[in-house]
Design a protein around this motif. Structure first.
Motif, PDB file in Angstrom:
ATOM      1  N   LEU A  65     -15.762   5.840  56.295  1.00  0.00           N
ATOM      2  CA  LEU A  65     -16.089   5.760  54.876  1.00  0.00           C
ATOM      3  C   LEU A  65     -16.174   4.303  54.447  1.00  0.00           C
ATOM      4  N   PRO A  66     -17.202   3.941  53.690  1.00  0.00           N
ATOM      5  CA  PRO A  66     -17.265   2.578  53.133  1.00  0.00           C
ATOM      6  C   PRO A  66     -16.096   2.353  52.172  1.00  0.00           C
ATOM      7  N   SER A  67     -15.771   1.096  51.938  1.00  0.00           N
ATOM      8  CA  SER A  67     -14.634   0.778  51.076  1.00  0.00           C
ATOM      9  C   SER A  67     -14.786   1.371  49.687  1.00  0.00           C
ATOM     10  N   GLU A  68     -15.967   1.269  49.106  1.00  0.00           N
ATOM     11  CA  GLU A  68     -16.172   1.782  47.748  1.00  0.00           C
ATOM     12  C   GLU A  68     -15.967   3.294  47.695  1.00  0.00           C
ATOM     13  N   THR A  69     -16.489   4.009  48.710  1.00  0.00           N
ATOM     14  CA  THR A  69     -16.300   5.461  48.765  1.00  0.00           C
ATOM     15  C   THR A  69     -14.835   5.813  48.940  1.00  0.00           C
ATOM     16  N   TRP A  70     -14.127   5.044  49.760  1.00  0.00           N
ATOM     17  CA  TRP A  70     -12.703   5.293  50.006  1.00  0.00           C
ATOM     18  C   TRP A  70     -11.890   5.097  48.731  1.00  0.00           C
ATOM     19  N   PHE A  71     -12.172   4.046  47.994  1.00  0.00           N
ATOM     20  CA  PHE A  71     -11.447   3.795  46.748  1.00  0.00           C
ATOM     21  C   PHE A  71     -11.743   4.886  45.720  1.00  0.00           C
ATOM     22  N   ARG A  72     -12.994   5.307  45.623  1.00  0.00           N
ATOM     23  CA  ARG A  72     -13.347   6.394  44.707  1.00  0.00           C
ATOM     24  C   ARG A  72     -12.595   7.674  45.068  1.00  0.00           C
ATOM     25  N   THR A  73     -12.530   7.954  46.374  1.00  0.00           N
ATOM     26  CA  THR A  73     -11.860   9.173  46.846  1.00  0.00           C
ATOM     27  C   THR A  73     -10.379   9.152  46.499  1.00  0.00           C
ATOM     28  N   LEU A  74      -9.734   8.007  46.684  1.00  0.00           N
ATOM     29  CA  LEU A  74      -8.314   7.902  46.362  1.00  0.00           C
ATOM     30  C   LEU A  74      -8.065   8.115  44.879  1.00  0.00           C
ATOM     31  N   ARG A  75      -8.908   7.531  44.035  1.00  0.00           N
ATOM     32  CA  ARG A  75      -8.739   7.727  42.591  1.00  0.00           C
ATOM     33  C   ARG A  75      -8.965   9.176  42.193  1.00  0.00           C
ATOM     34  N   ILE A  76      -9.884   9.851  42.881  1.00  0.00           N
ATOM     35  CA  ILE A  76     -10.137  11.270  42.583  1.00  0.00           C
ATOM     36  C   ILE A  76      -8.943  12.118  43.002  1.00  0.00           C
TER      37      ILE A  76
END
Length: 281
Positions: free
Chosen positions: A216-227
């Motif tokens: 997962l790209p960093s931006e996708t990973w951060f979005r996933t964690l916030r979700i």
């Protein structure tokens, strides 16, 4: 200045010679330290002798010499079996206190006290890559079902259902099933090892291994964690954005209700790896 028998070292290098010199300077009065050539030579020698110790603690050699000067004027040094040993220890303690005082942004006198020296050095907000609200527990909500160490069988059933529903929801909104399962289960495994949701979020956010493992790209990973875990901002702690998907499922919000949360649905769709790959030229 007289030399010893070898002619290579000052006479006051010998403990007894130093004692005699310090006694003479003390009896001559404070002005003797300014006018006596032996005192000048002694202080130059002290600056050279303790230069390495000063540099070790980030200080100027003359700061160590000043500490030596303060010690040399005390009666305890003149009475000591080895005056140089006492002076060296006094300089060492002062250098440590000076270094701690610089780090703690306090006086040397305070840095010497255990009640102050136990604290860590002061840090600027800009010294860290992450914002203070991302990692400091004072800015996080402390009440969460995920923070409870006393887990009962019924709670385990609820957690299992919440994990399954989270995977299903991500799969319904654009995530590939295996990718959704891997991401949710990885987050939950780290959450189970952490003492709090905020701690798990901070640990996962810096987990480069997880990004590589899940591809997962960093931006996708951060979005996933916030979700999944919620936004760590303190002022959002009581909102849906602050609770996160897993907590909302755990406290009983059904999938049908979550599917009508347009903000959550939009975030999940935009975070889906497949959707982001298609959006790239």
């Amino acid at each position: 200045m007289r030399r010893n028998q070898t002619g290579t070292r000052p006479e006051f290098e010998h403990p007894e010679s130093l004692r005699r010199l310090l006694i003479r300077l003390d009896q001559a009065g404070p002005d003797a330290w300014r006018s006596d050539p032996a005192a000048t030579e002694l202080m130059r020698h002290a600056a050279t002798k303790y230069a390495a110790l000063a540099r070790k603690h980030g200080l100027d050699p003359w700061e160590a010499a000043t500490a030596a000067f303060e010690a040399m004027r005390t009666p305890s040094v003149r009475r000591a079996d080895d005056p140089w040993a006492v002076i060296t220890r006094a300089v060492q303690i002062t250098c440590i206190a000076e270094g701690r005082a610089h780090g703690l942004l306090c006086s040397v006198h305070q840095a010497r006290r255990p009640r102050y020296s136990q604290f860590h050095d002061a840090e600027r907000f800009s010294d860290r890559e992450n914002q203070l609200t991302d990692y400091h527990p004072a800015f996080h909500a402390t009440t969460s079902p995920f923070d409870d160490d006393d887990t009962h069988p019924d709670d385990l059933d609820g957690v299992t259902a919440a994990v399954s529903d989270a995977i299903l929801l991500l799969s319904l909104l654009g995530w590939e099933s295996n990718a959704a399962r891997a991401a949710v289960e990885y987050v939950c495994s780290r959450l189970a090892e952490s003492s709090s949701r905020a701690g798990a979020y901070e640990s996962l956010r810096r987990d480069r291994h997880a990004q590589a493992l899940l591809d997962l790209p960093s931006e996708t990973w951060f979005r996933t964690l916030r979700i999944l875990l919620g936004t760590p901002d303190a002022h959002l702690a009581g909102t849906n954005a602050g609770r996160g998907l897993l907590l909302r499922l755990l406290i009983g919000e059904p999938l049908s209700y979550l599917l009508h949360d347009n903000e959550l649905v939009t975030k999940i769709i935009h975070s889906a790896p497949a959707a982001r790959q298609k959006a790239q030229p």
